[in-house]
Enzyme design. Structure first.
Site, PDB file in Angstrom:
ATOM      1  N   TYR A 142       0.822  -1.213   0.000  1.00 14.26           N
ATOM      2  CA  TYR A 142       0.000   0.000   0.000  1.00 14.26           C
ATOM      3  C   TYR A 142       0.858   1.266   0.000  1.00 14.26           C
ATOM      4  O   TYR A 142       0.446   2.292  -0.526  1.00 14.26           O
ATOM      5  CB  TYR A 142      -0.891   0.038   1.250  1.00 14.26           C
ATOM      6  CG  TYR A 142      -2.225  -0.630   1.108  1.00 14.26           C
ATOM      7  CD1 TYR A 142      -2.336  -1.967   0.752  1.00 14.26           C
ATOM      8  CD2 TYR A 142      -3.396   0.088   1.361  1.00 14.26           C
ATOM      9  CE1 TYR A 142      -3.569  -2.568   0.644  1.00 14.26           C
ATOM     10  CE2 TYR A 142      -4.634  -0.514   1.258  1.00 14.26           C
ATOM     11  CZ  TYR A 142      -4.716  -1.848   0.901  1.00 14.26           C
ATOM     12  OH  TYR A 142      -5.937  -2.432   0.799  1.00 14.26           O
ATOM     13  N   LYS A 189       2.991 -15.391   2.350  1.00 13.69           N
ATOM     14  CA  LYS A 189       3.247 -16.098   1.085  1.00 13.69           C
ATOM     15  C   LYS A 189       4.757 -16.347   1.059  1.00 13.69           C
ATOM     16  O   LYS A 189       5.471 -15.908   0.142  1.00 13.69           O
ATOM     17  CB  LYS A 189       2.750 -15.228  -0.086  1.00 13.69           C
ATOM     18  CG  LYS A 189       2.764 -15.918  -1.432  1.00 13.69           C
ATOM     19  CD  LYS A 189       1.677 -16.964  -1.620  1.00 13.69           C
ATOM     20  CE  LYS A 189       1.841 -17.683  -2.943  1.00 13.69           C
ATOM     21  NZ  LYS A 189       0.936 -18.847  -3.087  1.00 13.69           N
ATOM     22  N   ASP A 221      -3.049 -18.243   0.197  1.00 10.09           N
ATOM     23  CA  ASP A 221      -4.044 -18.919  -0.651  1.00 10.09           C
ATOM     24  C   ASP A 221      -4.753 -20.015   0.139  1.00 10.09           C
ATOM     25  O   ASP A 221      -5.977 -20.169   0.080  1.00 10.09           O
ATOM     26  CB  ASP A 221      -3.411 -19.455  -1.949  1.00 10.09           C
ATOM     27  CG  ASP A 221      -2.087 -20.168  -1.745  1.00 10.09           C
ATOM     28  OD1 ASP A 221      -1.564 -20.168  -0.612  1.00 10.09           O
ATOM     29  OD2 ASP A 221      -1.567 -20.741  -2.727  1.00 10.09           O
ATOM     30  N   ASP A 245      -6.391  -7.009   4.123  1.00 11.44           N
ATOM     31  CA  ASP A 245      -7.518  -6.310   3.489  1.00 11.44           C
ATOM     32  C   ASP A 245      -8.451  -7.331   2.835  1.00 11.44           C
ATOM     33  O   ASP A 245      -9.663  -7.333   3.047  1.00 11.44           O
ATOM     34  CB  ASP A 245      -6.978  -5.334   2.437  1.00 11.44           C
ATOM     35  CG  ASP A 245      -8.088  -4.607   1.714  1.00 11.44           C
ATOM     36  OD1 ASP A 245      -9.012  -4.134   2.391  1.00 11.44           O
ATOM     37  OD2 ASP A 245      -8.044  -4.523   0.474  1.00 11.44           O
ATOM     38  N   ASP A 249     -12.310  -8.953   4.391  1.00  7.17           N
ATOM     39  CA  ASP A 249     -13.589  -8.862   3.670  1.00  7.17           C
ATOM     40  C   ASP A 249     -14.178 -10.259   3.479  1.00  7.17           C
ATOM     41  O   ASP A 249     -15.381 -10.472   3.650  1.00  7.17           O
ATOM     42  CB  ASP A 249     -13.415  -8.210   2.293  1.00  7.17           C
ATOM     43  CG  ASP A 249     -13.700  -6.716   2.327  1.00  7.17           C
ATOM     44  OD1 ASP A 249     -13.447  -6.104   3.383  1.00  7.17           O
ATOM     45  OD2 ASP A 249     -14.161  -6.177   1.310  1.00  7.17           O
TER      46      ASP A 249
HETATM   47  C1  IPM Z   1     -10.341  -0.996   4.196  1.00 13.18           C
HETATM   48  C2  IPM Z   1     -10.592  -0.350   2.853  1.00 13.18           C
HETATM   49  C3  IPM Z   1      -9.398   0.518   2.524  1.00 13.18           C
HETATM   50  C4  IPM Z   1      -8.181  -0.381   2.414  1.00 13.18           C
HETATM   51  C5  IPM Z   1      -9.556   1.385   1.275  1.00 13.18           C
HETATM   52  C6  IPM Z   1     -10.809   2.214   1.309  1.00 13.18           C
HETATM   53  C7  IPM Z   1      -8.345   2.248   1.040  1.00 13.18           C
HETATM   54  O1  IPM Z   1     -10.835  -1.299   1.870  1.00 13.18           O
HETATM   55  O2  IPM Z   1     -10.266  -0.256   5.195  1.00 13.18           O
HETATM   56  O3  IPM Z   1     -10.232  -2.218   4.260  1.00 13.18           O
HETATM   57  O4  IPM Z   1      -7.930  -0.982   1.370  1.00 13.18           O
HETATM   58  O5  IPM Z   1      -7.451  -0.466   3.410  1.00 13.18           O
HETATM   59 MN    MN Z   2     -10.843  -3.334   2.597  1.00 17.95          MN
END
Ligand code: IPM
Ligand code: MN
Length: 371
Positions: A142, A189, A221, A245, A249
């Site tokens: 990032y 990884k 993975d 990240d 999710d």
């Molecule tokens: C999160 C979001 C952020 C990230 C974005 C909005 C930059 O997806 O907080 O997980 O990728 O960290």
């Molecule tokens: Mn995110």
């Protein structure tokens, strides 16, 4: 207790869900005699529209001087579909993380029996799922050097980690594991990436200081697969920025709705609390978004202030609403309640106004008229 909270509503549904957290925090304040003072500041597309800058200096200043930050959501479709846009809402959040050195993002994942039917997993796999992801938040791909050729024929993002960056979050993750089921899984990884091999080496070096914690290692993975196949095996999952990240999710949908999950970002200065969902622009302004992720983030904030009884009441208010069917549209597409009604109900719960006699008729009036 008197606390100064910086509030960043942000974009899309951010203002609506954050307003419900503030309502609940105010109910807590009234009940327990605490004073929460809020200072609103700008970030994201909202800030670009108003100032041209996704993170005005004033926001950083207010956040640095606050006791905690409550944040809504960031992002707007007009930037997502323009890969050449030089100014983007997300730059605001990334810069805030860096400026405040919020190096650890903590995302708890658990399940609610009342929502089992919404989970993409089978009921059997959902029992005893209770883990927390420690995602590194201020390093890696990032923040490494970014390049793009003038003619856009090539681009690169560098992934860099230093030993101290890994150590500081690893210590937090080990300490968390000691307070939980004493298991830490490093996700990397290491069969391909040099940075991952460094993560493994550093975690192996630190592990003897936490001899009561069992450590294991998973390639990312495989971890993505294990989250679906057998999520209950995890206790504390430690990982670098981008893997965290993606995996957080993925893990969030286990509970049945992305709208439920909170997060805390901690580091050198003020901690930040935010739901893990995005800005959900299609729902903005409609009073239909799920405020639960934000309200549970406020509960994490209360825990951070060491207001444990207060946090527990907020959590039981959320569980009470879910198990009584007081839910938003993402959870029940027919019998759903408005964002603001859920906030009001949980605030009422805090004030002991709802315990036994839920006056459904009054609540029905605030329900969706779709049915
Ligand atoms: C999160 C979001 C952020 C990230 C974005 C909005 C930059 O997806 O907080 O997980 O990728 O960290
Ligand atoms: Mn995110």
């Amino acid at each position: 207790m008197n606390k100064n909270i910086a509030v960043i509503n942000g974009d899309g549904i951010g203002p609506e869900v954050t307003a419900q957290s503030i309502r609940v925090l105010n109910a807590i304040g009234e009940k327990f005699g605490h004073q929460f003072n809020y200072t609103y500041c700008l970030m994201g597309a909202d800030a670009i529209d108003k100032t041209g800058n996704p993170l005005p200096d004033e926001t950083i200043e207010v956040c640095l001087n606050a006791d905690a930050i409550l944040f809504g959501a960031i992002g707007h479709p007009k930037y997502d579909n323009d890969p050449t846009a030089k100014v983007r809402p997300e730059q605001g959040l990334l810069k805030l993380r860096k400026s405040l050195q919020l190096f650890a993002n903590i995302r708890p994942v658990n399940t609610y029996p009342a929502l089992e039917h919404l989970s993409p997993l089978k009921a059997k796999q959902l029992e005893n799922v209770d883990f927390v992801i420690y995602r590194e938040l201020t390093g890696g791909i990032y923040f490494g050097e970014k390049k793009v050729a003038d003619d856009y024929s090539e681009a690169s993002d560098l992934c860099v980690y230093s030993k101290p960056e890994i150590e500081r979050i690893a210590h937090l993750a080990f300490k968390a594991a000691q307070q939980r089921r004493k298991k830490l899984t490093l996700v990397d990884k290491a069969n391909v990436l040099e940075t991952s091999r460094l993560w493994r080496k550093v975690v192996q070096e630190i592990a003897p200081q936490y001899s009561d914690v069992q450590v294991d290692f998973l390639f990312v993975d495989n971890a993505a697969m294990q989250i679906i196949v057998n999520p209950k095996q995890f206790d504390v999952m430690l990982t670098e920025n981008m893997f965290g990240d993606i995996l957080s999710d993925e893990a969030s949908v286990i509970s049945g709705s992305l709208g439920l999950l909170p997060s805390a970002s901690v580091g050198a200065a003020t901690a930040l609390f935010e739901p893990i969902h995005g800005s959900y622009p299609q729902a903005a302004g409609k009073d239909i978004a799920n405020p639960t992720g934000s309200i549970l983030s406020a509960a994490m904030m209360l825990e951070y202030f060491n207001l444990l009884e207060e946090a527990a009441i907020v959590r039981s208010g959320v569980a009470w609403a879910l198990s009584n069917g007081f839910v938003t549209k993402d959870i029940d597409g027919v019998n759903y309640y408005f964002t603001s009604t859920i906030g009001e109900l949980i605030a009422d719960y805090v004030h002991n106004r709802v315990n036994t006699e839920v006056n459904r008729n009054n609540i029905e009036l605030r329900k969706s008229t779709i049915i």
